[in-house]
Design a protein around this motif. Structure first.
Motif, PDB file in Angstrom:
ATOM      1  N   LEU A 277     -35.551  42.786 -28.537  1.00  0.00           N
ATOM      2  CA  LEU A 277     -34.232  43.016 -28.996  1.00  0.00           C
ATOM      3  C   LEU A 277     -33.747  44.163 -27.489  1.00  0.00           C
ATOM      4  O   LEU A 277     -33.035  44.670 -27.435  1.00  0.00           O
ATOM      5  CB  LEU A 277     -33.607  43.803 -30.189  1.00  0.00           C
ATOM      6  CG  LEU A 277     -33.654  42.894 -31.675  1.00  0.00           C
ATOM      7  CD1 LEU A 277     -33.002  42.879 -32.795  1.00  0.00           C
ATOM      8  CD2 LEU A 277     -32.269  41.509 -30.787  1.00  0.00           C
ATOM      9  N   GLU A 278     -34.350  45.109 -27.867  1.00  0.00           N
ATOM     10  CA  GLU A 278     -35.002  46.151 -26.254  1.00  0.00           C
ATOM     11  C   GLU A 278     -34.783  45.533 -25.114  1.00  0.00           C
ATOM     12  O   GLU A 278     -33.959  46.128 -24.332  1.00  0.00           O
ATOM     13  CB  GLU A 278     -35.996  47.311 -26.906  1.00  0.00           C
ATOM     14  CG  GLU A 278     -35.697  48.258 -26.169  1.00  0.00           C
ATOM     15  CD  GLU A 278     -37.260  49.313 -26.604  1.00  0.00           C
ATOM     16  OE1 GLU A 278     -37.477  50.565 -25.889  1.00  0.00           O
ATOM     17  OE2 GLU A 278     -38.049  49.005 -27.379  1.00  0.00           O
ATOM     18  N   LEU A 279     -35.980  44.700 -24.939  1.00  0.00           N
ATOM     19  CA  LEU A 279     -35.546  43.895 -23.330  1.00  0.00           C
ATOM     20  C   LEU A 279     -33.567  43.419 -23.331  1.00  0.00           C
ATOM     21  O   LEU A 279     -33.479  43.502 -21.821  1.00  0.00           O
ATOM     22  CB  LEU A 279     -36.578  42.929 -23.869  1.00  0.00           C
ATOM     23  CG  LEU A 279     -37.799  43.589 -23.465  1.00  0.00           C
ATOM     24  CD1 LEU A 279     -39.337  42.293 -23.529  1.00  0.00           C
ATOM     25  CD2 LEU A 279     -38.658  44.848 -21.972  1.00  0.00           C
ATOM     26  N   LYS A 292     -21.861  42.845 -28.994  1.00  0.00           N
ATOM     27  CA  LYS A 292     -21.564  43.144 -30.801  1.00  0.00           C
ATOM     28  C   LYS A 292     -22.755  42.687 -31.337  1.00  0.00           C
ATOM     29  O   LYS A 292     -23.212  43.384 -32.485  1.00  0.00           O
ATOM     30  CB  LYS A 292     -20.574  42.472 -31.148  1.00  0.00           C
ATOM     31  CG  LYS A 292     -19.929  43.123 -32.172  1.00  0.00           C
ATOM     32  CD  LYS A 292     -18.804  41.981 -32.145  1.00  0.00           C
ATOM     33  CE  LYS A 292     -17.515  42.356 -33.473  1.00  0.00           C
ATOM     34  NZ  LYS A 292     -16.718  42.169 -34.518  1.00  0.00           N
ATOM     35  N   TRP A 293     -22.930  41.164 -30.643  1.00  0.00           N
ATOM     36  CA  TRP A 293     -23.977  40.888 -30.966  1.00  0.00           C
ATOM     37  C   TRP A 293     -25.320  41.689 -31.245  1.00  0.00           C
ATOM     38  O   TRP A 293     -25.863  41.453 -32.149  1.00  0.00           O
ATOM     39  CB  TRP A 293     -24.536  39.293 -30.880  1.00  0.00           C
ATOM     40  CG  TRP A 293     -23.499  38.736 -31.480  1.00  0.00           C
ATOM     41  CD1 TRP A 293     -21.986  38.952 -32.278  1.00  0.00           C
ATOM     42  CD2 TRP A 293     -22.517  37.127 -30.258  1.00  0.00           C
ATOM     43  NE1 TRP A 293     -21.069  37.899 -31.505  1.00  0.00           N
ATOM     44  CE2 TRP A 293     -21.266  36.647 -30.736  1.00  0.00           C
ATOM     45  CE3 TRP A 293     -23.016  36.697 -29.098  1.00  0.00           C
ATOM     46  CZ2 TRP A 293     -20.549  35.400 -30.479  1.00  0.00           C
ATOM     47  CZ3 TRP A 293     -22.790  35.126 -28.712  1.00  0.00           C
ATOM     48  CH2 TRP A 293     -21.404  35.114 -29.052  1.00  0.00           C
ATOM     49  N   LEU A 294     -25.538  41.538 -30.297  1.00  0.00           N
ATOM     50  CA  LEU A 294     -26.925  42.701 -30.230  1.00  0.00           C
ATOM     51  C   LEU A 294     -26.861  43.617 -31.213  1.00  0.00           C
ATOM     52  O   LEU A 294     -28.017  44.720 -31.589  1.00  0.00           O
ATOM     53  CB  LEU A 294     -26.914  43.403 -28.671  1.00  0.00           C
ATOM     54  CG  LEU A 294     -27.890  41.716 -27.472  1.00  0.00           C
ATOM     55  CD1 LEU A 294     -28.302  42.464 -26.318  1.00  0.00           C
ATOM     56  CD2 LEU A 294     -29.202  41.151 -27.859  1.00  0.00           C
ATOM     57  N   ASN A 295     -25.702  45.120 -31.077  1.00  0.00           N
ATOM     58  CA  ASN A 295     -25.439  45.521 -31.968  1.00  0.00           C
ATOM     59  C   ASN A 295     -26.058  45.398 -33.449  1.00  0.00           C
ATOM     60  O   ASN A 295     -26.436  46.003 -34.641  1.00  0.00           O
ATOM     61  CB  ASN A 295     -24.458  46.603 -31.930  1.00  0.00           C
ATOM     62  CG  ASN A 295     -24.228  47.288 -30.155  1.00  0.00           C
ATOM     63  OD1 ASN A 295     -25.102  47.534 -29.524  1.00  0.00           O
ATOM     64  ND2 ASN A 295     -23.022  47.285 -30.375  1.00  0.00           N
ATOM     65  N   ALA A 346     -22.991  51.134 -39.119  1.00  0.00           N
ATOM     66  CA  ALA A 346     -21.397  51.940 -39.275  1.00  0.00           C
ATOM     67  C   ALA A 346     -20.625  51.056 -38.420  1.00  0.00           C
ATOM     68  O   ALA A 346     -19.750  50.747 -38.716  1.00  0.00           O
ATOM     69  CB  ALA A 346     -21.802  52.741 -39.159  1.00  0.00           C
ATOM     70  N   ARG A 347     -21.182  50.753 -37.299  1.00  0.00           N
ATOM     71  CA  ARG A 347     -20.383  50.503 -35.776  1.00  0.00           C
ATOM     72  C   ARG A 347     -19.849  49.256 -36.247  1.00  0.00           C
ATOM     73  O   ARG A 347     -18.689  48.696 -36.398  1.00  0.00           O
ATOM     74  CB  ARG A 347     -21.052  50.927 -34.713  1.00  0.00           C
ATOM     75  CG  ARG A 347     -20.045  50.482 -33.305  1.00  0.00           C
ATOM     76  CD  ARG A 347     -20.400  50.700 -31.767  1.00  0.00           C
ATOM     77  NE  ARG A 347     -20.442  52.635 -31.859  1.00  0.00           N
ATOM     78  CZ  ARG A 347     -21.016  52.423 -31.451  1.00  0.00           C
ATOM     79  NH1 ARG A 347     -22.165  52.219 -30.149  1.00  0.00           N
ATOM     80  NH2 ARG A 347     -21.859  53.922 -31.190  1.00  0.00           N
ATOM     81  N   ALA A 348     -20.753  48.206 -36.557  1.00  0.00           N
ATOM     82  CA  ALA A 348     -20.559  46.817 -36.870  1.00  0.00           C
ATOM     83  C   ALA A 348     -19.787  46.728 -38.120  1.00  0.00           C
ATOM     84  O   ALA A 348     -19.304  45.485 -37.817  1.00  0.00           O
ATOM     85  CB  ALA A 348     -22.274  46.469 -37.375  1.00  0.00           C
TER      86      ALA A 348
END
Length: 498
Positions: A277-279, A292-295, A346-348
């Motif tokens: 995910l970091e990559l 958005k999906w990654l977050n 929270a943002r999600a």
């Protein structure tokens, strides 16, 4: 004449109550000692039936006596009765009665009596103690100064296999295994020397059939005139308890091993997933949906890592295997870290977490990283159960003297505007593996961890909630000293951080 004066003096000034009764039982004479013992004045009882000064129970017995006497029969010349004093108190008396004849005609009865209340109470207590000892579920024994049995209650046969009379006169070492004999002999010698007046310890008992039992012995020295004359004690069979303790220890070790294996197996893919995910997040050109999906995935991975940590820490906290790193630190600094860690989560859900500090210099005395995880769990929980677009409030306060902590405390609250918790669920919300809504994620360990971790600090956690209006979880932690932040405490070796 002198002899009559002597008799009169004995009757009038003696310690025994003396009365003379008519054949029907009416009082004709009542000496001063009778007044002192019963509380009834001579004028109060003169001409009245002696039955009038007795308790209802004794009155029945005495009435039967007079009926037998009136019928020409006889009664036991010595017996006990209860007298009801004018003030309502009861005094037990031992009564001696004799018939008085004149020219072979019965003219009355001489009766003497003395207060035996204390003696009766002693007999009642002795009977009570005897009954308790004889019917006790434990073995009770007494040893003389040489360590020989002088008494064993009946239950000792179940424990030792010997009848009590088989052991009377024998040394206590005869019913112990060789290893336990030396321990018991040493403690007996110390007890008789006044070094161990009372002690509780475990021994291995050798039964008549050659089998053994583990016993818990509670023993004390018996004194007479300030001189030790023996030992007495209570013996309890703890063989089954020790077996259960060993079994529980083995299960606890197995549980710890399985938990560590589970956490290890969960951590490996989580670490790999985090790397991927970091990559992906570091690559350029993501559109809005991909970002958005990654977050969302990073938020879920953070939540997963917290679950993994909770699994391990709940197990360790229950077993008392998590040493705390006691430090003094500002609560505002840790709350800032918590807000940063939970931002994506929270943002999600389009939520805002607002911090309302009472004082940015408020200091907590505790394990910084563990408290950080407590607050992360509470904020994560609030996020899960909040509606989109709502706010989550994190506030701090200071309690000058908390009754539970018995001193100053830092109060940290996490409030949401979510679904709320029903009263019946509030009773179980901190139970391990209990979740009010499993469909929203979680396995019911987050709040269990919070409770165990807070209690490990000597603090407490509470919940206030109303269905469809939200919940507030409040943590009370030991307050620290602002002057201790940033420098080493002169009173301890604990690590101080700023």
């Amino acid at each position: 004449m002198q002899y009559m004066e002597f008799l009169k003096q004995v009757v009038e000034e003696g310690d025994s109550g003396i009365c003379f009764l008519e054949p029907q039982g009416r009082v004709l004479y009542w000496n001063p000692a009778a007044e002192r013992i019963t509380g009834w004045k001579a004028g109060d009882v003169a001409g009245k039936l002696i039955l009038s000064v007795y308790t209802p129970e004794s009155r029945v017995e005495e009435h039967e006596n007079f009926q037998r006497l009136a019928a020409g029969g006889d009664v036991s010349f010595r017996f006990e009765r209860d007298i009801l004093k004018p003030d309502g108190q009861i005094v037990s008396v031992e009564v001696y009665i004799s018939k008085v004849f004149k020219e072979k005609t019965l003219i009355g009865y001489w009766s003497t009596f003395r207060d035996v209340s204390w003696a009766r109470r002693q007999r009642q207590l002795e009977a009570l103690y005897q009954n308790l000892i004889e019917n006790s579920d434990d073995t009770i024994y007494h040893l003389d100064a040489q360590g020989r049995f002088t008494y064993l209650n009946p239950l000792s046969e179940d424990l030792t296999g010997y009848k009590p009379e088989e052991l009377i006169g024998k040394h206590f070492a005869s019913v112990l295994t060789p290893a336990s004999r030396e321990i018991a002999k040493a403690n007996f010698a110390k007890g008789m020397a006044g070094e161990l007046p009372r002690i509780r310890y475990e021994l291995e008992l050798l039964r008549k059939d050659g089998s053994t039992k583990i016993i818990e012995l509670s023993t004390s020295t018996w004194y007479e005139g300030g001189r030790p004359i023996g030992r007495q004690g209570v013996v309890r069979d703890i063989t089954q308890r020790k077996a259960l303790e060993r079994q529980a220890a083995e299960l606890a070790n197995l549980k710890e091993s399985l938990t560590q294996m589970l956490v290890h197996d969960l951590k490996n893919p989580a670490v790999a997933l985090g790397g991927y995910l970091e990559l992906l997040a570091g690559q350029q050109g993501h559109d809005e949906n991909t970002t958005k999906w990654l977050n969302g995935m990073q938020s879920s991975l953070f939540f997963l890592n917290e679950i993994i940590a909770n699994i391990l820490d709940v197990s360790r906290l229950e077993g008392g295997h998590v040493p705390l790193s006691w430090e003094h630190w500002r609560i505002a600094d840790v709350v800032g870290e918590v807000l940063k860690d939970t931002t994506l989560m929270a943002r999600a859900k389009d939520l805002r977490v607002q911090f309302i500090p009472l004082d940015s210099e408020t200091v907590v005395h505790g394990d910084r990283q563990m408290v950080r995880r407590i607050l992360i769990n509470l904020v994560s929980n609030a996020v899960k159960f909040s509606l989109s677009g709502k706010d989550i409030f994190l506030s701090t306060d200071v309690v000058e003297k908390d009754e539970y902590l018995r001193g100053p405390a830092v109060k940290v609250s996490v409030s949401d505007q979510g679904y709320g918790i029903s009263p019946e669920n509030q009773l179980r919300i901190f139970d391990k593996f209990y979740s009010t809504a499993p469909s929203r994620g979680g396995i019911g360990l987050g709040l269990a961890f919070c409770k165990l971790a807070v209690e490990a600090h000597g603090g407490k956690i509470t919940v206030e909630s109303e269905t469809d209006k939200g919940s507030t979880f409040t943590v009370f932690l030991p307050a620290g000293s602002p002057e201790m932040v940033g420098r080493t405490s002169p009173l301890s070796s604990e690590k101080i951080v700023s």
